[in-house]
Design an enzyme around this catalytic site. Structure first.
Site, mmCIF file in Angstrom:
data_model
loop_
_atom_site.group_PDB
_atom_site.id
_atom_site.type_symbol
_atom_site.label_atom_id
_atom_site.label_comp_id
_atom_site.label_asym_id
_atom_site.label_seq_id
_atom_site.Cartn_x
_atom_site.Cartn_y
_atom_site.Cartn_z
ATOM 1 N N TRP A 203 -0.041 4.694 6.572
ATOM 2 C CA TRP A 203 0.925 4.657 7.671
ATOM 3 C C TRP A 203 2.259 4.246 7.073
ATOM 4 O O TRP A 203 2.317 3.471 6.123
ATOM 5 C CB TRP A 203 0.420 3.815 8.826
ATOM 6 C CG TRP A 203 0.773 2.382 8.858
ATOM 7 C CD1 TRP A 203 0.182 1.397 8.146
ATOM 8 C CD2 TRP A 203 1.769 1.764 9.675
ATOM 9 N NE1 TRP A 203 0.747 0.204 8.461
ATOM 10 C CE2 TRP A 203 1.720 0.397 9.390
ATOM 11 C CE3 TRP A 203 2.695 2.238 10.611
ATOM 12 C CZ2 TRP A 203 2.563 -0.507 10.015
ATOM 13 C CZ3 TRP A 203 3.528 1.340 11.231
ATOM 14 C CH2 TRP A 203 3.456 -0.012 10.933
ATOM 15 N N ASP B 44 -3.374 1.372 1.646
ATOM 16 C CA ASP B 44 -4.456 0.398 1.502
ATOM 17 C C ASP B 44 -5.164 0.615 0.169
ATOM 18 O O ASP B 44 -5.234 1.742 -0.324
ATOM 19 C CB ASP B 44 -5.465 0.558 2.647
ATOM 20 C CG ASP B 44 -4.956 -0.080 3.933
ATOM 21 O OD1 ASP B 44 -3.967 -0.834 3.863
ATOM 22 O OD2 ASP B 44 -5.551 0.178 4.990
#
Lengths: 187, 148
Positions: A109, A128
């Protein structure tokens, strides 16, 4: 009994012969001063309560670049304005690299954060790192600019370990991928 | 005199960038980064079981019936958080950047008005089915690469 008296007397007299009274005072003074210095030694510092993030084994860090100010191991660092997770900087990685043994998710994101050094909004990709158990250090949940689940591409409550070989979440990075324009035209 | 000025402006714009229907290339690229790249990836190749690949294929939708409409109504486009003008610009930029070779010679750039009426009827779960149907109509069969 007499032998013990003699032994004690011999030891005391020997001590008195070898040491001056001033010398004893100097030794005691040295011990007191030396003792006070112990907490300042590196070994003592490592075991004292940590500063900055407040997590064991995490010391303050710096990028070394005046145009990239702040502590990447602290939630206050400017790039973390939209992050929700454990900071990879505290987990063996950096603000833009994963810890060894983990895999960076290509699906992310993306948001913008203002750099206090130049006031420019940079485009930040919150990749991540995946593949090891959750790091557990430096939980940082700022969520500035986050949108509800109805806009999943701007929601950080999702496990973004997508496109990786495992969905196990370890920690989060904040990679600069571009510069945002000043214009505010986004709904 | 005014015409000369306009011509001068046009030529300056053309010299800077030559993407039809894209007023601001930097803004289009920024919008791509902020609203598309996270899932479609920087090179538009998409991801397995995630966002479909667009690289080398997206402009082929313009070659089949309903394809142009699909490109506006597909959820990622229709629901993108930006104005109609910027969305039209982003569509034109995406087509030119990631699949220039399949762009039809007579391609008319998307306009804000067209985008506004298209995104008013966004596709939902039928998007995947419609995509496969349209891809099946591509000349020479559907392109490789996919997603769902």
């Amino acid at each position: 009994m007499k032998e013990i008296d003699k032994l004690g007397e011999g030891l005391a007299r020997g001590l008195a012969r070898r040491n001056s009274r001033r010398g004893v005072l100097a030794t005691i003074g040295g011990l007191i001063t030396g003792g006070a210095m112990f907490p300042a030694l590196p070994v003592a510092r490592a075991s004292s309560p940590p500063g900055g993030s407040g997590y064991d084994g995490v010391t303050p860090q710096s990028t070394g670049d005046p145009m990239d100010p702040g502590d990447p191991a602290s939630c206050d660092y400017w790039r973390y304005c939209g992050i929700d997770g454990f900071l990879c900087s505290c987990c063996g990685g950096t603000a833009s690299a994963c810890p060894p043994g983990t895999e960076m998710s290509p699906i992310t994101w993306i948001g913008t954060c203002a750099n206090p050094a130049d006031g420019v909004n940079y485009i930040i990709s919150y990749n991540d790192c995946c593949g090891k158990p959750a790091c557990g250090r430096c939980l940082c949940n700022r969520n500035e600019g986050e949108r509800p689940m109805t806009r999943p591409q701007l929601n950080n409550d999702i496990n973004w370990c997508l496109g990786t070989s495992t969905a196990a979440y370890t920690c989060s990075t904040a990679v600069i991928i571009g510069v945002a324009l000043k214009e505010e035209g986004r709904g | 005199m005014r015409i000369v000025g306009v011509l001068l402006l046009l030529s300056t714009a053309a010299a800077a960038e030559e993407i039809p229907g894209v007023a601001n290339v930097q803004r289009a690229k920024m919008n791509w980064m902020l609203s598309c790249q996270g899932c479609h990836q920087a090179d538009a190749t998409g991801s397995a079981n995630g966002a479909p690949s667009m690289a080398g294929e997206v402009a082929r939708f313009l070659t089949v019936e309903d394809g142009r409409e699909y490109l506006i109504r597909v959820p990622g486009v229709a629901n993108a958080g930006m104005s109609d003008e910027q969305l039209a610009e982003l569509l034109n930029w995406t087509l030119e950047t990631f699949d220039k070779e399949h762009l039809p010679a007579d391609f008319t750039p998307f306009t804000a008005g067209e985008v506004a009426s298209g995104r008013a009827q966004p596709l939902v779960s039928e998007a995947a089915v419609m995509r496969e149907t349209l891809r099946g109509k591509f000349a020479g069969g559907k392109a490789s690469g996919g997603g769902n």
